[in-house]
Design an enzyme around this catalytic site. Structure first.
Site, mmCIF file in Angstrom:
data_model
loop_
_atom_site.group_PDB
_atom_site.id
_atom_site.type_symbol
_atom_site.label_atom_id
_atom_site.label_comp_id
_atom_site.label_asym_id
_atom_site.label_seq_id
_atom_site.Cartn_x
_atom_site.Cartn_y
_atom_site.Cartn_z
ATOM 1 N N GLU A 102 0.691 -1.285 -0.012
ATOM 2 C CA GLU A 102 -0.061 0.099 -0.016
ATOM 3 C C GLU A 102 0.809 1.253 0.054
ATOM 4 O OE1 GLU A 102 -0.186 -2.465 2.423
ATOM 5 O OE2 GLU A 102 -2.135 -2.382 3.447
ATOM 6 N N TYR A 120 2.076 -5.314 13.231
ATOM 7 C CA TYR A 120 0.943 -4.583 12.792
ATOM 8 C C TYR A 120 0.135 -3.955 13.704
ATOM 9 C CZ TYR A 120 -2.783 -3.734 9.553
ATOM 10 O OH TYR A 120 -3.712 -3.274 8.706
ATOM 11 N N HIS A 132 -4.087 -12.438 14.809
ATOM 12 C CA HIS A 132 -2.972 -11.389 14.967
ATOM 13 C C HIS A 132 -2.190 -11.554 16.275
ATOM 14 C CE1 HIS A 132 -5.669 -8.476 12.237
ATOM 15 N NE2 HIS A 132 -4.887 -9.501 11.466
ATOM 16 N N ASP A 181 -1.994 -5.035 3.874
ATOM 17 C CA ASP A 181 -2.015 -5.608 5.005
ATOM 18 C C ASP A 181 -2.767 -6.599 5.355
ATOM 19 O OD1 ASP A 181 -0.313 -3.322 5.951
ATOM 20 O OD2 ASP A 181 -2.055 -2.133 6.442
ATOM 21 N N ARG A 188 -3.064 -2.637 13.734
ATOM 22 C CA ARG A 188 -4.647 -2.544 13.878
ATOM 23 C C ARG A 188 -4.637 -4.282 14.243
ATOM 24 N NH1 ARG A 188 -3.987 0.338 9.106
ATOM 25 N NH2 ARG A 188 -4.318 2.468 9.499
ATOM 26 N N ASP A 238 -5.268 -7.419 7.601
ATOM 27 C CA ASP A 238 -6.536 -7.427 8.012
ATOM 28 C C ASP A 238 -7.691 -7.150 6.883
ATOM 29 O OD1 ASP A 238 -6.399 -4.990 7.123
ATOM 30 O OD2 ASP A 238 -6.462 -3.631 9.215
ATOM 31 N N GLU A 289 -9.480 -4.896 5.756
ATOM 32 C CA GLU A 289 -9.213 -3.821 4.887
ATOM 33 C C GLU A 289 -7.944 -3.873 3.712
ATOM 34 O OE1 GLU A 289 -8.570 1.250 4.995
ATOM 35 O OE2 GLU A 289 -8.746 -0.222 6.850
#
Length: 770
Positions: free
Chosen positions: A9, A283, A328, A82, A285, A84, A86
């Site tokens: 990203e 990470y 996670h 990432d 989040r 997750d 999203e």
């Protein structure tokens, strides 16, 4: 050109990963999201099973073209966004935009950007997880439906430009409810006598076992204590332990960074993102408190080296958050032996916090000893209670102690007591009876609001920061620091068998960086709560989050979930559109004792204001803008009448009168035809002549620097001025842009007329109306 294209990203993430991969790999960035629902309409085909209509963002078309060219030259594409939901959705949108074969495209995930983690991911690629993508699609579609259908209702029934959101509206409701709870709170005063004793060369501070309701009761108690003796009735010593907090999740990091570093939620996430992309932390989040076995063992080695083996206690924490997403890890350093990052000040401070919290979570419990001493009074049935705490082994406290939101709790510290024996008499120094007031529940900070949302199961790690930023940008909530109010307190002191009475002043209710609802926020929240109670229900909002989790696990088809929500919701929208009345926020405050005219608080085009007198034919009421922090719901008649003290005549400057007044754009100073805005931090009812003159003179300097040149042409004035975005030409109410590379100071009248004529057919920017 390399054989493999890896897409992430952000450029920073790409740069870090590129260091770990060989020349066979090219790492490129999508610069965030590349595709979203069309912005010009709802972009959801409701009759076609809620099919979304996506478009490549205008600022990403060039990026997609470049990535397509790279993909054509490379053998295959690896999507490394990432881990997750999203991130999974971004990978899917990339695959769709680049016209990749979803079945053949490799997807790699990692929770830290280190060489072992990247190489491990490369060795174990998978396919895009469509369930995770659908969970994110469901969230996006549902939020678009709610926003697009609710917002027009607000425009019709309240005022234009308002908006509503599924999670943001619930967050505002929490803040509104807390504010009303504070408004309704009836404070009560009481007295809690505190005694100071001497014993064995030390001091003992003790409190009475009961509160006394007023000064008279306090005085009676002190009179009973004159000539009394004090002895120890009982001593209780209990061992205790204190365990470390788990390593950080997203929400606990946001809370602790707020308390310890003063960071806003969005600032914390921005800094954490930089640390992650540079390879310093895992990470950021996550709602998991889990640590990998490698991390636990590495932390054990670090603790042994720094503090010794007795300070180490490896442990695994259980994640308690309902609906925790994916497997996670908690937020931790990627390398425990790395104490600094070599980055900026914010990054160093946040990294230090993350390092200490993670290491402390693997350290031994602190061993404590709590002592409670009961002290009898020979002339009274009351008892004094003294408490003390002694740390026998500091354990994790040697490194880190979690902060708390309650300032009073945070004041608790180790209080040592001298050696005492049962039956021992104590020498009294004094007894103080100080008036205290009860306090309402505290207003939310950004961090405590995150904790509340998490407790209620509303939102997820990726949504907390955007939600809190949005409600402030919409001006539904304001983050402010406000001064408290001064109160007079009664104080009674018994010393040397004499009672002294006095008064003291203290400031109560000081607020620092707290979240306050605005009038428009309260108005919108009330309307939505009345007409859309399901959407505003905390349990319903948490249930929706659980349904997203079910979609991510493949248990629920996302279109079915949206369908079950949409039909009753749309019916409610139609009903409110037809039946709900127009909201005219107005509150009668009373009658002005001098003019006998009615005073009211209202909400208008330019915000909240107070009105004196009716707006009837032939009558012109007086208006005054309300101060920041004042609410229509709570402003008093006296406070409103204070606002009508404008205009104020402060005196003269250069033989011209200086007047302070207020208009629709706020308070200002008027002098010799000049209007100067008064800064928000300055009270127009308290500003002095000297301060007003300083504002006037500063405005003169600004205006003088604003004008570059002036010409008269055919009876009209043409000016060349310095503006916010550079020099421009002003003719009447029209503004004309000066071409790039043109020196404004060298322009003559013919040059200026040429520029005006060249732009005559183009739309012109209107000058600002005063």
């Amino acid at each position: 050109m390399g054989k493999h294209l890896v897409i992430v990203e952000s450029p920073a993430k790409a740069k870090t990963i590129e260091k770990f991969l060989g020349s066979d790999y090219v790492v490129a960035s999508s610069f965030g999201h590349v595709r979203d629902l069309h912005s010009d309409d709802i972009s959801i085909d409701i009759d076609n099973n809620f099919a979304p209509r996506y478009e490549i963002s205008s600022d990403k078309k060039k990026v997609i073209k470049e990535l397509k060219d790279l993909a054509a030259k490379c053998g295959d594409v690896w999507l490394a966004t990432d881990e997750d939901r999203e991130g999974e959705a971004i990978s899917w949108h990339l695959a769709e935009s680049l016209e990749l074969d979803i079945a053949q495209t490799k997807r790699i995930v990692f929770h830290e950007i280190t060489k072992p983690a990247i190489l491990q991911a490369i060795s174990n690629p998978r396919k895009i997880d469509v369930n995770l993508v659908n969970a994110q699609q469901a969230r996006r579609v549902l939020d678009r439906l709610v926003g697009y259908e609710l917002s027009p209702v607000l425009w019709k029934k309240l005022r234009p430009s308002l908006s509503a959101g599924r999670v943001q509206s619930v967050a505002v409701k929490l803040i509104v409810e807390r504010e009303r709870e504070i408004m309704a709170f009836a404070t009560e005063s009481s007295f809690r006598p505190k005694a100071n004793f001497k014993a064995n060369g030390g001091k003992v501070l003790a409190e009475l076992n009961e509160r006394l309701k007023d000064a008279a009761a306090c005085k009676n108690f002190l009179q009973d204590c004159i000539g009394a003796s004090y002895s120890i009735d009982d001593i209780q010593v209990r061992p205790a332990k204190k365990s470390p907090a788990p390593p950080f999740t997203t929400s606990t990091l946001q809370q602790e960074a707020s308390r310890k570093l003063g960071f806003s939620v969005s600032r914390t996430m921005t800094v954490a993102q930089k640390l992650y992309e540079a390879g310093h932390i895992t990470y950021m989040r996550t709602d998991s408190v889990n640590l990998s076995s490698l991390a636990i063992n590495t932390a054990k080695e670090t603790i042994g080296q720094l503090f010794g083996a007795p300070y180490s206690k490896p442990r695994q924490f259980a994640t308690k958050t309902q609906g925790a997403q994916e497997a996670h890890e908690a937020i931790r350093p990627t390398y425990f032996d790395r104490r600094t990052t070599g980055m900026g000040k914010d990054e160093e401070r946040l990294y230090d916090l993350i390092w200490k919290r993670a290491v402390a979570s693997q350290m031994a419990d602190a061993q404590l000893e709590n002592t409670t001493v009961t002290i009898s009074i020979s002339t009274s049935a009351y008892r004094f209670i003294a408490t003390g705490q002694q740390v026998k082994f500091d354990g994790f406290l040697k490194l880190y102690m979690e902060s708390v939101d309650d300032e009073e709790e945070d004041e608790e510290a180790e209080r040592l007591l001298p050696n005492l024996k049962k039956g021992q008499e104590l020498a009294l120094e004094n007894i103080e009876c100080k008036q205290r007031y009860t306090r309402p529940a505290p207003r939310y900070t950004e961090a405590s609001l995150v904790r509340k949302l998490e407790e209620l199961g509303i939102g997820r790690p990726s949504t907390y920061a955007p939600t809190i930023s949005t409600i402030q940008k919409r001006a539904y909530v304001a983050k402010e620091s406000r001064p408290g109010i001064e109160r007079t307190l009664e104080l009674l002191v018994l010393k040397a068998n004499k009672i002294e009475e006095s008064l003291s002043k203290e400031v109560f209710g000081v607020e620092k960086n707290k979240l306050f609802p605005t009038d428009v926020g309260m108005m919108v929240s009330d309307f939505l709560d009345e007409h859309f109670s399901t959407v505003m229900d905390y349990k319903f909002t948490a249930k929706v989050e659980q349904e997203f989790d079910d979609i991510a696990e493949g248990k629920v088809v996302w279109q079915h979930m949206i369908g079950s929500f949409y039909k009753p919701f749309h019916q409610t929208v139609e009903k409110a559109t037809k039946e709900a009345g127009y909201v005219n926020q107005m509150r009668e405050l009373g009658v002005d004792p001098v003019s006998k005219l009615q005073v009211s608080a209202r909400f208008g085009k330019y915000g909240p204001y107070v009105q004196l007198g009716p707006a009837a034919e032939g009558d012109k009421p007086r208006y005054a803008k309300m101060k920041p922090g004042q609410l229509i719901e709570s402003i008093s008649l006296d406070e409103a009448m204070e606002l009508f003290k404008l205009p104020r005549h402060l005196g003269s400057h250069d033989e011209k009168e200086v007047v302070v007044d207020s208009g629709r754009f706020g308070p200002y100073v008027k002098h010799a035809g000049m209007f100067v805005s008064i800064p928000k931090a300055t009270d127009p009812l308290a500003i002095r002549l000297e301060e007003a003159i300083e504002l006037i003179e500063n405005k003169k300097i600004t205006d003088a620097n604003r004008s570059i040149s002036k010409f008269e042409h055919e009876g009209k004035t043409i000016e060349v001025l310095n503006g916010r975005w550079g020099p421009y030409i002003k003719l009447g109410k029209e503004n004309y842009k000066i071409p790039k590379g043109t020196e404004a100071t060298a322009l003559g009248i013919n040059d200026i007329l040429g520029i005006i004529n060249s732009q005559a057919d183009k739309p012109k920017k209107k000058g600002k109306k005063k």
